[in-house]
Design an enzyme around this catalytic site. Structure first.
Site, PDB file in Angstrom:
ATOM      1  N   PRO A  42      70.329 -27.888 -27.521  1.00  0.00           N
ATOM      2  CA  PRO A  42      70.395 -26.581 -26.870  1.00  0.00           C
ATOM      3  C   PRO A  42      69.609 -25.536 -27.653  1.00  0.00           C
ATOM      4  CG  PRO A  42      72.545 -27.197 -27.778  1.00  0.00           C
ATOM      5  CD  PRO A  42      71.641 -28.375 -27.965  1.00  0.00           C
ATOM      6  N   GLY A  71      71.392 -22.415 -33.150  1.00  0.00           N
ATOM      7  CA  GLY A  71      71.481 -22.815 -34.553  1.00  0.00           C
ATOM      8  C   GLY A  71      71.354 -24.307 -34.803  1.00  0.00           C
ATOM      9  N   LEU A  72      70.904 -25.069 -33.798  1.00  0.00           N
ATOM     10  CA  LEU A  72      70.811 -26.518 -33.997  1.00  0.00           C
ATOM     11  C   LEU A  72      69.362 -26.995 -34.195  1.00  0.00           C
ATOM     12  CD1 LEU A  72      73.542 -27.840 -31.513  1.00  0.00           C
ATOM     13  CD2 LEU A  72      73.766 -27.332 -33.950  1.00  0.00           C
ATOM     14  N   GLY A  73      68.484 -26.060 -34.493  1.00  0.00           N
ATOM     15  CA  GLY A  73      67.129 -26.457 -34.897  1.00  0.00           C
ATOM     16  C   GLY A  73      66.228 -26.899 -33.760  1.00  0.00           C
ATOM     17  N   SER A  74      66.491 -26.378 -32.549  1.00  0.00           N
ATOM     18  CA  SER A  74      65.722 -26.821 -31.392  1.00  0.00           C
ATOM     19  C   SER A  74      64.225 -26.493 -31.515  1.00  0.00           C
ATOM     20  CB  SER A  74      66.343 -26.200 -30.138  1.00  0.00           C
ATOM     21  OG  SER A  74      65.392 -25.824 -29.226  1.00  0.00           O
ATOM     22  N   SER A  75      63.904 -25.273 -31.929  1.00  0.00           N
ATOM     23  CA  SER A  75      62.482 -24.909 -31.933  1.00  0.00           C
ATOM     24  C   SER A  75      61.712 -25.727 -32.973  1.00  0.00           C
ATOM     25  CB  SER A  75      62.294 -23.404 -32.160  1.00  0.00           C
ATOM     26  OG  SER A  75      62.910 -23.001 -33.349  1.00  0.00           O
ATOM     27  N   ALA A  76      62.323 -25.949 -34.133  1.00  0.00           N
ATOM     28  CA  ALA A  76      61.635 -26.757 -35.149  1.00  0.00           C
ATOM     29  C   ALA A  76      61.434 -28.182 -34.644  1.00  0.00           C
ATOM     30  CB  ALA A  76      62.434 -26.781 -36.449  1.00  0.00           C
ATOM     31  N   ALA A  77      62.465 -28.745 -34.005  1.00  0.00           N
ATOM     32  CA  ALA A  77      62.358 -30.134 -33.535  1.00  0.00           C
ATOM     33  C   ALA A  77      61.257 -30.261 -32.488  1.00  0.00           C
ATOM     34  CB  ALA A  77      63.696 -30.603 -32.970  1.00  0.00           C
ATOM     35  N   ASP A 109      64.257 -26.241 -41.541  1.00  0.00           N
ATOM     36  CA  ASP A 109      64.400 -26.873 -40.221  1.00  0.00           C
ATOM     37  C   ASP A 109      63.293 -27.887 -39.943  1.00  0.00           C
ATOM     38  OD1 ASP A 109      66.483 -25.127 -39.958  1.00  0.00           O
ATOM     39  OD2 ASP A 109      65.929 -24.440 -37.956  1.00  0.00           O
TER      40      ASP A 109
HETATM   41  O1  PMV Z   1      70.852 -20.378 -37.051  1.00  0.00           O
HETATM   42  P1  PMV Z   1      69.678 -20.938 -37.769  1.00  0.00           P
HETATM   43  O2  PMV Z   1      69.594 -22.395 -37.653  1.00  0.00           O
HETATM   44  O3  PMV Z   1      68.409 -20.222 -37.416  1.00  0.00           O
HETATM   45  O4  PMV Z   1      69.923 -20.748 -39.339  1.00  0.00           O
HETATM   46  C1  PMV Z   1      69.780 -19.550 -40.019  1.00  0.00           C
HETATM   47  C2  PMV Z   1      70.074 -19.740 -41.492  1.00  0.00           C
HETATM   48  C3  PMV Z   1      70.041 -18.429 -42.262  1.00  0.00           C
HETATM   49  O5  PMV Z   1      70.470 -18.738 -43.574  1.00  0.00           O
HETATM   50  C4  PMV Z   1      70.978 -17.413 -41.663  1.00  0.00           C
HETATM   51  C5  PMV Z   1      68.630 -17.830 -42.311  1.00  0.00           C
HETATM   52  C6  PMV Z   1      67.640 -18.589 -43.168  1.00  0.00           C
HETATM   53  O6  PMV Z   1      66.416 -18.379 -42.964  1.00  0.00           O
HETATM   54  O7  PMV Z   1      68.021 -19.344 -44.054  1.00  0.00           O
END
Ligand code: PMV
Length: 333
Positions: A106, A110-116, A157
């Site tokens: 999704p 926060g699950l790294g979708s854009s990097a993946a 990521d």
């Molecule tokens: O929600 P995400 O996966 O974009 O993670 C952010 C992690 C932070 O520590 C809040 C920001 C960062 O660049 O490390």
């Protein structure tokens, strides 16, 4: 023929936000993958079909033309354009490509979708032109795409998505890979609320500006938890991991990045037998994660679903980016 490449998403187990100031953050690749299909074009356009996310369009001379969906999506798609173009530049080829994106991760939670998606794009394009780039090179090219979306990403990521497995990241010492028997499932609860990592990081910086000494001690404590958390993870000590997740969540709440919904899911998970639960990633919405003993896991998942949120189990994976040639008609749509 076309190339299919896949790359995993990620979750942050410990150390989000504190890692911006001091490390480590502990990051795990998960068995939800982004899938990108790529084929050559006769012109120089980069055509992106992300129809199942509701948009598609093409880049011509880096200008986005929407075919379906809103134009504002152009910024996210620009990451793919950059990843594909930088890869072709790096390989010294002049061509256009069709990219079809089908992700099981999704977006913006926060699950790294854009990097993946960026990693899979680079992996697919390099294979399409018969290159044999190292994982380091794939990760670096994907990072250039990620930068378009996130401004100044830490690089965690794209690294975890390229290599898979478990890694820890610290600003000064960089990224370390860790060997781990990966048979430890986690539960994810998704609030479905999208949020901007950049805004959440800014809100923490503003709080720190107003309360420098107190914020320094909270951030130090979070960094300490993440360090011990890494040891607990490598020892597969699920009780200790749970304790440390709970402590980490309390401090994330203290710095203002939790929400009512995230709190509800975290407490629901704990009430239904989770040993530990915390928000993951930038907060402000997005996902929470929980650990529980095997016999308690489905009770935790069901309880999260009763709160009108999505919940599923993820396994850690050491499968990073992968690519292969396939017949056009075998590409699932
Ligand atoms: O929600 P995400 O996966 O974009 O993670 C952010 C992690 C932070 O520590 C809040 C920001 C960062 O660049 O490390």
């Amino acid at each position: 023929m076309q190339v299919e490449a896949t790359a995993p998403g990620k979750m942050i187990l410990f150390g989000e936000h504190s890692v911006v100031y001091r490390g480590p953050a502990v990051v795990l690749a998960i068995d939800r993958r982004a899938r990108v299909y790529v084929s050559r074009r006769d012109d120089r356009k980069v055509y992106v079909d992300a129809d199942n996310l509701g948009f598609s369009g093409y880049f011509e001379d880096d200008v986005y033309h929407a075919v379906r969906g809103k134009v504002w999506r152009g910024r996210n798609l620009a990451a793919l354009n950059v990843a594909a173009k930088k890869t072709m530049d790096h390989l010294g080829v002049e061509s256009g490509v069709n990219l079809k994106v089908r992700s099981m991760i999704p977006i913006a939670v926060g699950l790294g979708s854009s990097a993946a998606i960026c990693v899979a794009t680079v992996g697919a394009v390099e294979r399409l032109f018969d290159a044999d780039l190292s994982k380091e090179e794939i990760s670096r090219l994907a990072f250039e795409g990620e930068t378009i979306i996130h401004g100044k990403p830490s690089g965690v990521d794209n690294t975890v998505s390229t290599f898979g497995g478990v890694l820890s990241y610290e600003r000064d010492s960089g990224i370390k890979h860790h060997k781990l028997d990966l048979s430890m499932p986690f539960i994810i609860g998704n609030t479905w609320k999208k949020r901007s990592t950049r805004k959440m990081v800014e809100s923490v910086a503003a709080l720190k500006e107003r309360n420098p000494a107190l914020m320094d001690s909270i951030i130090d404590a979070m960094g300490g938890i993440a360090g011990e958390g890494l040891d607990a993870l490598l020892a597969k000590d699920i009780h200790r991991i749970g304790d440390l997740m709970n402590m980490n969540h309390g401090l994330l709440s203290a710095i203002g990045v939790s929400t009512m919904k995230l709190e509800a899911l975290v407490y629901t998970a704990r009430q239904n037998g989770a040993l530990g639960a915390k928000l993951t990633g930038a907060g402000g919405g997005g996902c929470m994660i929980a650990v529980a003993e095997e016999e308690k896991m489905s009770a935790v998942e069901k309880a999260i679903r009763r709160r009108k949120s999505e919940s599923y189990r993820v396994q850690l994976t050491d499968r990073g980016v992968e690519s292969r040639w396939i017949e056009e008609e075998n590409a699932d749509t």
